[in-house]
Design a protein around this motif. Structure first.
Motif, short mmCIF file in Angstrom:
data_model
loop_
_atom_site.label_atom_id
_atom_site.label_comp_id
_atom_site.label_asym_id
_atom_site.label_seq_id
_atom_site.Cartn_x
_atom_site.Cartn_y
_atom_site.Cartn_z
N THR A 129 0.84 -1.20 0.00
CA THR A 129 0.00 0.00 0.00
C THR A 129 0.88 1.25 0.00
O THR A 129 1.71 1.41 0.88
N CYS A 145 -3.04 0.13 -3.50
CA CYS A 145 -1.88 -0.70 -3.83
C CYS A 145 -1.01 0.01 -4.87
O CYS A 145 -1.51 0.77 -5.71
N ARG A 157 -5.10 -6.02 3.34
CA ARG A 157 -4.05 -5.59 2.42
C ARG A 157 -3.07 -6.68 2.01
O ARG A 157 -2.31 -6.50 1.05
#
Lengths: 314, 314
Positions: A166, A181, B280
């Motif tokens: 990220t 991302c 994530r």
């Protein structure tokens, strides 16, 4: 008999690229065929084996040390399985076993990013390095790493998922489902999307002169002076630089090799990466780490598969 | 004679913590003294040596395998030099040579983050893992990594500069000079600064009841329901989670061990890290990677220096 050769197979969704390679990375024979994935798993396997037959013509099989196959993932490399991949007809398909049985030669499988990493490390821009990171920036962003001279795979063989680190909390949605991302803000696809958004908006931009905008047109128009295209590139490449700087601060490599279409798109890419790295890396890491363009181009996959065969059969 | 022991020395700006440790990580003798850095390099070295003398009292020197020293960096570990460090009086000072010469025992130097990484890996929360990342979050953010069972140092011995990976482009200024580093948004210092900014602003917060606000008070007041403190923590810990998720996507470790004061500050820290990681990280990486609290506490440095001695003298 002296083992002088290996076979590398670059298995892709559109084509299969196979070569007989000597231990210094010189291609002796090579062939490229269409994958024709729609014909199913057995047909693709047969085709793959026929390419190996072709590059082995006239060669004494006893001189061949090993066979390496690079494939899109996810894979189970220990078992030799292609678990699943969107552009190939394989599902939990053992690709290694039938090849090994047919030729009676050690056969190894790894994903395409790792293969390209090994290719650049052994025969390309990474030669001579000890800790190298390979980053590929094209439609997506991926990578691989060499640590202390060996391929680093991580615990689940998924290390260097650089594209899904990220870099922009709350940023645009990525194909993976997450937001912000690196791949969603700094890949070729991201540049294309920002270009198309500009075309569909009220802003004035020469991108509107094209029937279809891809990342390439954004690079062309930025070069020509289109302000909107320049802004898009500045943003995307700044995030790309942050992505690379984060990897440098984490892995402290002596070399980062940049592959993929976006990396080849012009000096501006390397200028922006260098700008962010100089600001964001520990000075000693920045001073020590060379950034280089990948040199194997479309041969990275097949030479990487050959490198895999050489290294794994040692 | 059987080598049963090593000596670990945790050299810090305020104290020197030295222990005689057996090969299983049990402390046999230990001593802590004030560093008194203002007295200069020779005095600190003499003091350090006197602590080794103390823990060796009554021990046959032939039973001691090696000595390990953990120190703040930057170091030149190959030469045994402390290059420079803000809180110690050493400048390009060879700390290894005089110790080695005095005891005639192999002596090794590494930085405090690497020592703590080794300590947790061999004797703490990282036991049994193959690829482990150690992250310490206190006034700063630092770390180290074990790759395939060995300490990973990187090319310039500065790998895992996690605190200076960028997680907020355009974010607040970091002590390193850059902006948006993890350390500038997610460390104990960052939480303290956001707390003090709130106190100095017009906002209503129970933090104003304190004479002096540190990260600790922000945790206390957030727990009690102070909205401002909760917002500060949510922000900081969200960025901490992003930092850890990026490391997980890069290193694909089987375990991440969290040390430092902030990591011990409450379950909310681990809840937020888990929340960001689940969103994530690649699913297979998230499913495979355990996050654990460091268990060695203030002993991480000295046991890590002992672990360094054991591993390097193998």
């Amino acid at each position: 008999m002296d083992k002088k050769y290996v076979v590398g197979v670059d298995l892709g969704g559109t084509k299969i690229y196979t070569a007989l390679v000597d231990l210094d990375g010189n291609m002796i024979n090579e062939i490229t065929v269409k994958t024709e994935a729609h014909k199913g798993d057995k047909a693709v396997l047969e085709k793959l084996i026929s390419t190996i037959d072709t590059v082995l013509e006239g060669i004494d099989i006893n001189e061949v040390k090993a066979i390496g196959v690079g494939s899109p993932g996810p894979l189970d490399i220990k078992k030799g399985l292609i678990v699943y991949t969107p552009n190939l007809p394989f599902k939990n398909f053992n690709i290694v076993k039938p090849i090994k049985e047919k030729y009676n030669i050690p056969t190894y499988l790894d994903n395409d990013a790792n293969a390209a990493t090994l290719g650049e490390f052994m025969f390309g821009a990474g030669k001579g390095s000890t800790n190298m990171v390979y980053v590929t920036v094209s439609t997506g962003i991926g990578g691989g790493a060499i640590i202390n001279g060996s391929l680093f795979r991580g615990s689940t063989a998924n290390a260097l998922e650089i594209g899904h680190t990220t870099v922009m909390k709350g940023g645009p949605r990525c194909g993976c489902g997450n937001t912000g991302c690196a791949e969603a803000v700094a890949s070729g696809t991201a540049i294309m999307k920002r270009g198309r958004e500009a075309v569909e908006s009220k802003v004035e931009t020469s991108l509107k002169d094209y029937d279809e905008v891809t990342a390439k047109e954004v690079f062309i128009e930025a070069e020509k002076g289109d302000k909107v295209s320049q802004d898009i590139l500045n943003d995307a490449l700044s995030y790309l630089g942050i992505t690379i700087a984060n990897i440098a601060n984490s892995f402290d490599p002596d070399k980062i090799v940049m592959g993929g279409g976006v990396s080849q798109a012009g000096n501006i890419v390397f200028e922006k990466i260098d700008y962010e790295m100089e600001r964001r890396c520990l000075k000693i890491i920045y001073d020590n780490c060379k950034i280089e363009k990948a040199v194997l181009g479309s041969k990275a996959g097949v030479l990487g598969a050959a490198a895999l065969a050489i290294l794994e059969s040692k």
